[in-house]
Write a protein that holds these residues in place. Structure first.
Motif, PDB file in Angstrom:
ATOM      1  N   GLN A  11      60.885  24.023  43.532  1.00 63.80           N
ATOM      2  CA  GLN A  11      61.967  23.054  43.645  1.00 63.80           C
ATOM      3  C   GLN A  11      62.335  22.831  45.108  1.00 63.80           C
ATOM      4  OE1 GLN A  11      63.467  21.304  41.297  1.00 63.80           O
ATOM      5  NE2 GLN A  11      62.591  22.218  39.458  1.00 63.80           N
ATOM      6  N   GLY A  12      62.519  21.563  45.473  1.00 63.93           N
ATOM      7  CA  GLY A  12      62.904  21.245  46.837  1.00 63.93           C
ATOM      8  C   GLY A  12      61.811  21.461  47.858  1.00 63.93           C
ATOM      9  N   GLY A  13      60.567  21.589  47.400  1.00 61.03           N
ATOM     10  CA  GLY A  13      59.452  21.770  48.325  1.00 61.03           C
ATOM     11  C   GLY A  13      59.328  23.171  48.877  1.00 61.03           C
ATOM     12  N   VAL A  14      60.025  24.142  48.267  1.00 67.35           N
ATOM     13  CA  VAL A  14      59.950  25.531  48.734  1.00 67.35           C
ATOM     14  C   VAL A  14      58.531  26.047  48.559  1.00 67.35           C
ATOM     15  CG1 VAL A  14      60.764  27.885  48.326  1.00 67.35           C
ATOM     16  CG2 VAL A  14      62.360  25.960  48.209  1.00 67.35           C
ATOM     17  N   ASP A  15      57.987  26.614  49.627  1.00 70.05           N
ATOM     18  CA  ASP A  15      56.622  27.139  49.593  1.00 70.05           C
ATOM     19  C   ASP A  15      56.634  28.608  49.199  1.00 70.05           C
ATOM     20  OD1 ASP A  15      53.940  26.022  50.191  1.00 70.05           O
ATOM     21  OD2 ASP A  15      53.798  27.798  51.467  1.00 70.05           O
ATOM     22  N   ALA A  16      55.663  29.008  48.393  1.00 65.55           N
ATOM     23  CA  ALA A  16      55.572  30.404  47.972  1.00 65.55           C
ATOM     24  C   ALA A  16      54.111  30.792  47.829  1.00 65.55           C
ATOM     25  CB  ALA A  16      56.319  30.619  46.656  1.00 65.55           C
ATOM     26  N   ARG A  17      53.880  32.095  47.907  1.00 71.66           N
ATOM     27  CA  ARG A  17      52.524  32.619  47.721  1.00 71.66           C
ATOM     28  C   ARG A  17      52.546  33.683  46.627  1.00 71.66           C
ATOM     29  NH1 ARG A  17      49.493  34.296  53.098  1.00 71.66           N
ATOM     30  NH2 ARG A  17      51.217  35.787  53.180  1.00 71.66           N
ATOM     31  N   PHE A  18      51.498  33.677  45.834  1.00 65.73           N
ATOM     32  CA  PHE A  18      51.334  34.640  44.757  1.00 65.73           C
ATOM     33  C   PHE A  18      49.954  35.285  44.900  1.00 65.73           C
ATOM     34  CE2 PHE A  18      54.282  31.458  43.448  1.00 65.73           C
ATOM     35  CZ  PHE A  18      55.168  32.059  42.573  1.00 65.73           C
ATOM     36  N   THR A  19      49.793  36.456  44.322  1.00 71.01           N
ATOM     37  CA  THR A  19      48.491  37.119  44.277  1.00 71.01           C
ATOM     38  C   THR A  19      48.046  37.199  42.820  1.00 71.01           C
ATOM     39  OG1 THR A  19      49.012  38.437  46.229  1.00 71.01           O
ATOM     40  CG2 THR A  19      47.199  39.203  44.860  1.00 71.01           C
ATOM     41  N   TYR A  20      46.786  36.882  42.602  1.00 73.69           N
ATOM     42  CA  TYR A  20      46.249  36.889  41.232  1.00 73.69           C
ATOM     43  C   TYR A  20      44.907  37.590  41.221  1.00 73.69           C
ATOM     44  CZ  TYR A  20      43.903  35.205  37.011  1.00 73.69           C
ATOM     45  OH  TYR A  20      43.198  35.137  35.837  1.00 73.69           O
ATOM     46  N   ASN A  21      44.737  38.502  40.266  1.00 73.15           N
ATOM     47  CA  ASN A  21      43.480  39.222  40.082  1.00 73.15           C
ATOM     48  C   ASN A  21      42.835  38.716  38.801  1.00 73.15           C
ATOM     49  OD1 ASN A  21      41.602  41.337  39.152  1.00 73.15           O
ATOM     50  ND2 ASN A  21      42.347  42.481  40.918  1.00 73.15           N
ATOM     51  N   ASN A  22      41.663  38.113  38.924  1.00 74.41           N
ATOM     52  CA  ASN A  22      41.030  37.478  37.756  1.00 74.41           C
ATOM     53  C   ASN A  22      40.415  38.474  36.791  1.00 74.41           C
ATOM     54  OD1 ASN A  22      38.791  38.234  39.291  1.00 74.41           O
ATOM     55  ND2 ASN A  22      37.652  36.356  38.875  1.00 74.41           N
ATOM     56  N   HIS A  23      40.287  39.733  37.176  1.00 72.11           N
ATOM     57  CA  HIS A  23      39.697  40.743  36.287  1.00 72.11           C
ATOM     58  C   HIS A  23      40.756  41.569  35.566  1.00 72.11           C
ATOM     59  CE1 HIS A  23      35.248  40.803  37.519  1.00 72.11           C
ATOM     60  NE2 HIS A  23      35.780  39.682  37.956  1.00 72.11           N
ATOM     61  N   THR A  24      41.849  41.871  36.237  1.00 77.77           N
ATOM     62  CA  THR A  24      42.912  42.640  35.594  1.00 77.77           C
ATOM     63  C   THR A  24      44.013  41.748  35.028  1.00 77.77           C
ATOM     64  OG1 THR A  24      44.194  42.877  37.638  1.00 77.77           O
ATOM     65  CG2 THR A  24      42.505  44.557  37.188  1.00 77.77           C
ATOM     66  N   SER A  25      43.955  40.450  35.330  1.00 77.74           N
ATOM     67  CA  SER A  25      44.934  39.470  34.860  1.00 77.74           C
ATOM     68  C   SER A  25      46.353  39.800  35.317  1.00 77.74           C
ATOM     69  CB  SER A  25      44.902  39.345  33.326  1.00 77.74           C
ATOM     70  OG  SER A  25      43.686  38.790  32.900  1.00 77.74           O
ATOM     71  N   GLU A  26      46.488  40.403  36.489  1.00 72.93           N
ATOM     72  CA  GLU A  26      47.818  40.652  37.034  1.00 72.93           C
ATOM     73  C   GLU A  26      48.140  39.590  38.068  1.00 72.93           C
ATOM     74  OE1 GLU A  26      50.681  44.138  38.908  1.00 72.93           O
ATOM     75  OE2 GLU A  26      48.511  44.451  38.840  1.00 72.93           O
ATOM     76  N   CYS A 366      30.941  33.313  38.763  1.00 76.35           N
ATOM     77  CA  CYS A 366      31.936  33.640  37.743  1.00 76.35           C
ATOM     78  C   CYS A 366      32.789  34.838  38.162  1.00 76.35           C
ATOM     79  CB  CYS A 366      31.254  33.935  36.413  1.00 76.35           C
ATOM     80  SG  CYS A 366      30.344  32.548  35.700  1.00 76.35           S
ATOM     81  N   VAL A 367      32.127  35.859  38.659  1.00 72.17           N
ATOM     82  CA  VAL A 367      32.843  37.072  39.064  1.00 72.17           C
ATOM     83  C   VAL A 367      33.916  36.750  40.088  1.00 72.17           C
ATOM     84  CG1 VAL A 367      32.576  39.298  40.235  1.00 72.17           C
ATOM     85  CG2 VAL A 367      30.885  38.561  38.541  1.00 72.17           C
ATOM     86  N   ASN A 368      33.634  35.798  40.987  1.00 78.05           N
ATOM     87  CA  ASN A 368      34.532  35.454  42.085  1.00 78.05           C
ATOM     88  C   ASN A 368      35.277  34.140  41.853  1.00 78.05           C
ATOM     89  OD1 ASN A 368      33.826  37.669  44.001  1.00 78.05           O
ATOM     90  ND2 ASN A 368      31.793  36.745  43.827  1.00 78.05           N
ATOM     91  N   CYS A 369      35.590  33.851  40.591  1.00 74.26           N
ATOM     92  CA  CYS A 369      36.218  32.567  40.256  1.00 74.26           C
ATOM     93  C   CYS A 369      37.613  32.772  39.678  1.00 74.26           C
ATOM     94  CB  CYS A 369      35.360  31.818  39.243  1.00 74.26           C
ATOM     95  SG  CYS A 369      36.034  30.209  38.799  1.00 74.26           S
ATOM     96  N   PRO A 370      38.607  32.039  40.170  1.00 77.14           N
ATOM     97  CA  PRO A 370      39.963  32.208  39.661  1.00 77.14           C
ATOM     98  C   PRO A 370      40.173  31.703  38.239  1.00 77.14           C
ATOM     99  CG  PRO A 370      39.884  30.383  41.217  1.00 77.14           C
ATOM    100  CD  PRO A 370      38.550  31.062  41.281  1.00 77.14           C
ATOM    101  N   GLY A 419      40.500  32.291  48.322  1.00 81.00           N
ATOM    102  CA  GLY A 419      39.654  33.423  47.941  1.00 81.00           C
ATOM    103  C   GLY A 419      38.475  33.542  48.872  1.00 81.00           C
ATOM    104  N   ASP A 420      38.054  34.764  49.131  1.00 81.89           N
ATOM    105  CA  ASP A 420      36.987  35.008  50.111  1.00 81.89           C
ATOM    106  C   ASP A 420      35.686  34.303  49.761  1.00 81.89           C
ATOM    107  OD1 ASP A 420      38.684  36.589  51.574  1.00 81.89           O
ATOM    108  OD2 ASP A 420      37.973  38.486  50.729  1.00 81.89           O
TER     109      ASP A 420
END
Length: 449
Positions: A11-26, A366-370, A419-420
């Motif tokens: 909201q309001g253009g607020v920028d945020a960053r998140f971390t996601y692990n595609n294997h553990t789904s966290e 696939c292994v390295n895909c979000p 992602g790397d």
């Protein structure tokens, strides 16, 4: 295991960053706290089988049984996955009894679902009727499914389908059906057959119109409106994914450039955000599935392939008893890895070996895909250039549902997935790489108000 930094706007253009692990789904916020708390019970569903030509999978008594009646069809659709598949000699009524007599040797409990496949299945109606009747008698509670182009439907066949408890999918691409092939909804006689079946089965929720998305049919909103105009807003729309490039026809209808990939993604997310594709079951299934992966911390190694044909209890078989990679191939065809698509015969059930497929865990892309948790490895038997094209189609398709689910989970809208091993064109979702990070209503990216 791959970890991604997701850049998103709120909201309001607020920028945020998140971390996601595609294997553990966290998925975690920037401060390290989890978007969803750890589940009380850890993920307990077993791992899928990481099959390959060197490590083939076997089969067990089927939960889903797909019967290939043959590949004969009265249409020649431009991107049909069976278009260039070598044909067996067609089986006839003489094979039905032998097939039925041998069932108890390898089907030890009632399947949950039996699917009848062509070609065009109703080109085999003289074989299909006695076969289905005996199977219905044997397993009265099993679901029956058939996929048809709709051209051979008539009141007699429709009444039989209704009485036998079939669910029916009519393959039709809506406004771009002319790209695919003939249109049974514009031919007077064919149209009467389709409408008669729709009147019978729609109130029972047993009919859908199955549309595929491709470069000549990129708008799900246009597809939805097409069917609304003909059948009304209660119509069910099945399938809805971007096509896989099984052959030259599929490759021709695929995303051909970085620009076309971005254009497709941008259109698709705009349509989804504005509620113009809500009649697609796919839209809800994909978002729910990804949210479920986050809340349960689904382990990627529990994922089977997209089509489900890697499952030991999903079997495609013809009336000769030859077991196939899937229903879209024949016993005399060869997979891209050089292995025969005939993976065994039910008379030698314990020696069935799925050597034609490659599990996603053997593919670095696939292994390295979000979007691994959504894509589930695309087509399991494609290789080489056709695999690369299919992978590109599938990424641009599934990142739309990923973003919609991400917005639902966090209240933030992603515009970059860092992602790397992820190419720039896949990192920047709604705009060309190397443009400004700013996402405004005047740019191609779509952010929530």
């Amino acid at each position: 295991m791959a970890e991604f930094i997701i850049h998103a706007k709120g909201q309001g253009g607020v920028d945020a960053r998140f971390t996601y692990n595609n294997h553990t789904s966290e998925m975690t916020y920037e401060d390290g706290s989890s978007v969803y708390p750890s589940p009380e019970q850890p993920w307990t569903i077993g791992h899928s089988f990481p099959m390959s030509a060197e490590n083939p999978a076997g089969k067990v008594t089927p939960h889903v049984l797909k019967i290939s009646l043959g590949l004969m069809c009265n249409f020649e659709c431009t991107y049909c996955s069976q278009r260039f598949v070598p044909r067996n000699s067609d089986t006839g009524l003489d094979k039905v009894q032998e097939f039925l007599d041998g069932l108890d040797a390898w089907v030890t409990k009632p399947p949950t679902r039996i699917e009848f496949w062509g070609g065009e299945p109703f080109a085999y109606i003289k074989v299909m009727k006695p076969l289905a009747a005996r199977l219905r008698e044997k397993w009265p509670d099993t679901e029956f499914l058939v996929i048809t182009n709709g051209s051979l439907l008539n009141p007699e066949i429709n009444a039989w389908l209704d009485d036998m408890g079939f669910s029916v999918g009519v393959s039709h691409d809506g406004p771009a059906q002319h790209v695919r092939g003939p249109d049974p909804l514009t031919d007077q006689n064919m149209r009467l057959g389709v409408f008669d079946l729709y009147r019978r089965l729609s109130p029972k929720g047993r009919i859908s119109f199955n549309a595929m998305v491709h470069d000549g049919n990129p708008s799900r909103a246009a597809i939805q409106q097409h069917f609304f105009d003909i059948f009304g807003p209660e119509v069910g729309i099945g399938e809805g994914s971007f096509i896989d490039a099984y052959d030259a026809g599929g490759k021709e209808k695929s995303l051909k450039s970085n620009g076309s990939s971005v254009d497709f993604r941008t259109r698709a997310i705009q349509e989804a955000l504005t509620g113009k594709v809500d009649a697609f079951g796919l839209r809800h299934d994909k978002v729910d599935d990804f949210i479920n992966s986050l809340t349960t911390r689904r382990d990627a190694f529990s994922l089977g392939q997209k089509c489900g044909m890697d499952r030991k209890d999903t079997i495609a078989v013809d009336l000769n008893g030859d077991v196939l990679t899937c229903q879209n191939v024949s016993a005399v065809s060869t997979a891209p890895n050089g292995q025969s698509h005939k993976i065994g015969n039910v008379k030698d059930f314990h020696n069935i070996k799925l050597k034609t497929a490659t599990h996603w865990s053997h593919r670095p892309e696939c292994v390295n895909c979000p979007v691994l948790q959504l894509c589930k490895g695309a087509c399991m038997f494609l290789q080489g250039d056709l695999w690369n094209v299919t992978c590109n189609n599938s990424y641009s398709d599934n990142v739309v549902w990923f973003s919609l689910a991400f917005l639902q989970a966090t209240g933030f809208f992603p515009y970059r997935i860092e992602g790397d091993e992820l190419p720039d064109i896949r990192q920047w979702l709604w705009e060309e790489p190397k443009r400004s990070l700013e996402v405004t209503q005047n740019e191609r990216a779509v952010a929530p108000e």
